[in-house]
Design an enzyme around this catalytic site. Sequence first.
Site, PDB file in Angstrom:
ATOM      1  CE  LYS A  72      -7.354  -0.793   1.428  1.00 52.14           C
ATOM      2  NZ  LYS A  72      -7.434   0.294   2.395  1.00 52.14           N
ATOM      3  CB  SER A 104      -0.939   0.009   1.203  1.00 55.72           C
ATOM      4  OG  SER A 104      -0.200  -0.104   2.408  1.00 55.72           O
ATOM      5  CG  HIS A 158      -4.007  -1.124  -1.721  1.00 57.09           C
ATOM      6  ND1 HIS A 158      -4.521   0.141  -1.858  1.00 57.09           N
ATOM      7  CD2 HIS A 158      -3.713  -1.263  -0.406  1.00 57.09           C
ATOM      8  CE1 HIS A 158      -4.520   0.750  -0.694  1.00 57.09           C
ATOM      9  NE2 HIS A 158      -4.032  -0.077   0.205  1.00 57.09           N
TER      10      HIS A 158
HETATM   11  C1  PLP Z   1      -2.600  -3.894   2.360  1.00 50.34           C
HETATM   12  C2  PLP Z   1      -3.840  -3.602   3.163  1.00 50.34           C
HETATM   13  N1  PLP Z   1      -4.478  -4.618   3.747  1.00 50.34           N
HETATM   14  C3  PLP Z   1      -5.600  -4.402   4.469  1.00 50.34           C
HETATM   15  C4  PLP Z   1      -6.109  -3.129   4.640  1.00 50.34           C
HETATM   16  C5  PLP Z   1      -7.324  -2.931   5.475  1.00 50.34           C
HETATM   17  O1  PLP Z   1      -8.458  -2.813   4.671  1.00 50.34           O
HETATM   18  P1  PLP Z   1      -9.752  -2.061   5.226  1.00 50.34           P
HETATM   19  O2  PLP Z   1      -9.561  -0.607   4.975  1.00 50.34           O
HETATM   20  O3  PLP Z   1     -10.866  -2.679   4.463  1.00 50.34           O
HETATM   21  O4  PLP Z   1      -9.825  -2.357   6.674  1.00 50.34           O
HETATM   22  C6  PLP Z   1      -5.470  -2.042   4.056  1.00 50.34           C
HETATM   23  C7  PLP Z   1      -6.027  -0.679   4.251  1.00 50.34           C
HETATM   24  O5  PLP Z   1      -5.377   0.290   4.403  1.00 50.34           O
HETATM   25  C8  PLP Z   1      -4.305  -2.280   3.291  1.00 50.34           C
HETATM   26  O6  PLP Z   1      -3.644  -1.262   2.726  1.00 50.34           O
END
Ligand code: PLP
Length: 394
Positions: A241, A182, A210
């Site tokens: 997202k 991310s 992502h």
């Molecule tokens: C790589 C990654 N995994 C999981 C998440 C968590 O997802 P959520 O926003 O649906 O809790 C994020 C969110 O920032 C992320 O970047």
Amino acid sequence: MRRDPLAHLSAELDDLRQQGLFRSLRVLKSEQAARAVIDGRSVVNLSSNNYLGLTTHPTLRARAEEAIRRYGVGSGSVRPIAGTMELHMELERRLAAFKNTEAVVVFQSGFTANAATVSSILTQDDVVVSDELNHASIIDGCRLSRAEIKVFPHRDAEAARATVRALPARQRKLIISDGVFSMDGDLGALPGLCEVAEEFECIMMVDDAHASGVFGRNGRGTIDHFRLHGRVDVQVGTLSKAIGALGGYVAGSRALIDYLQHRARPFLFSTSHPPSVAATCLAAIDVLESEPELIGRLWDNARFFKSGLQKLGFNTGASESPITPVIVGEAPAAMRLSDRLFQEGVFAQGIGFPTVPHGKARVRTIVTAAHTLADLQFALDAFARVGRELGIIQ
Ligand SMILES: Cc1ncc(COP(=O)(O)O)c(C=O)c1O
């Protein structure tokens, strides 16, 4: 007078202020959109994860409204008691068909999906082999599981192999990587990690937060992108997202999903999504299938913007996705760049330690399918002006 028992928190906050890391929340006064009103200023918004612009898509809006009229605003219970509505079941069926797995379970967020899964499928006798840049929710899941944690250098499948080889053969092992990272926008070393998992009989898990809606056919994710079907035991996706709403899910075998429904603590002990969220996510799957041009537009925009930043001379790291970091060094420099861009009408959040390593602070940009070329050119012009002013580029 009683001494403030929370005084250590204020001390730590002062420390953050001194390092230039204390941030006030930026507040949206408009929809989450490509051009948004944030802190009273109309800006080109390069900070959301709204990859396909679905937060404001008419079909998703209409289906959310219809669900509210038909089912009310809340589910009123956790899933295993009275909080499983027919929309939740339909969403899991549709996601399983979309991901081509036996079953899916939906969680309240991607964060809970990761943390709940890792912590419930492992015990203190097991080992996790984890990429050093994996998301915080994976790290928390690892800690909660009490399994031994072995971290391998970023995207280094050979290092992961060496780590696994050195472990006792009978010990259960989980290899885990983000599909798309991310903060850097690069891809996990998934083909190599799958080989290691197969050679040493490890569980293979990918967090595709992502990549959902961004990579693979109709946004099926990195497993589809790399053609790794059937080789990843646990796939996590997010609905928060590109899907435009909220939630996370785990896709895998029927046994995995049944197990999570009996052991994953957020599933057991936290209320399920409001029906409007489930209906919105169902509508988003329809849109992924019927409007693939949105993904095409996202990628056209990503290529245009990334190459524009590179031509200006910015360091954009190793990004392979619509996430493009502009790496500037230490946190105060990143925050200064972000603040000046904001004054110029561009919102791109500054990110420093501990989210990224010292010396790698950055402004992170994410373009969406909803940006126009004029929006992106406006942002590039602002980056050029401010980058020169701050001595980041020539
Ligand atoms: C790589 C990654 N995994 C999981 C998440 C968590 O997802 P959520 O926003 O649906 O809790 C994020 C969110 O920032 C992320 O970047």
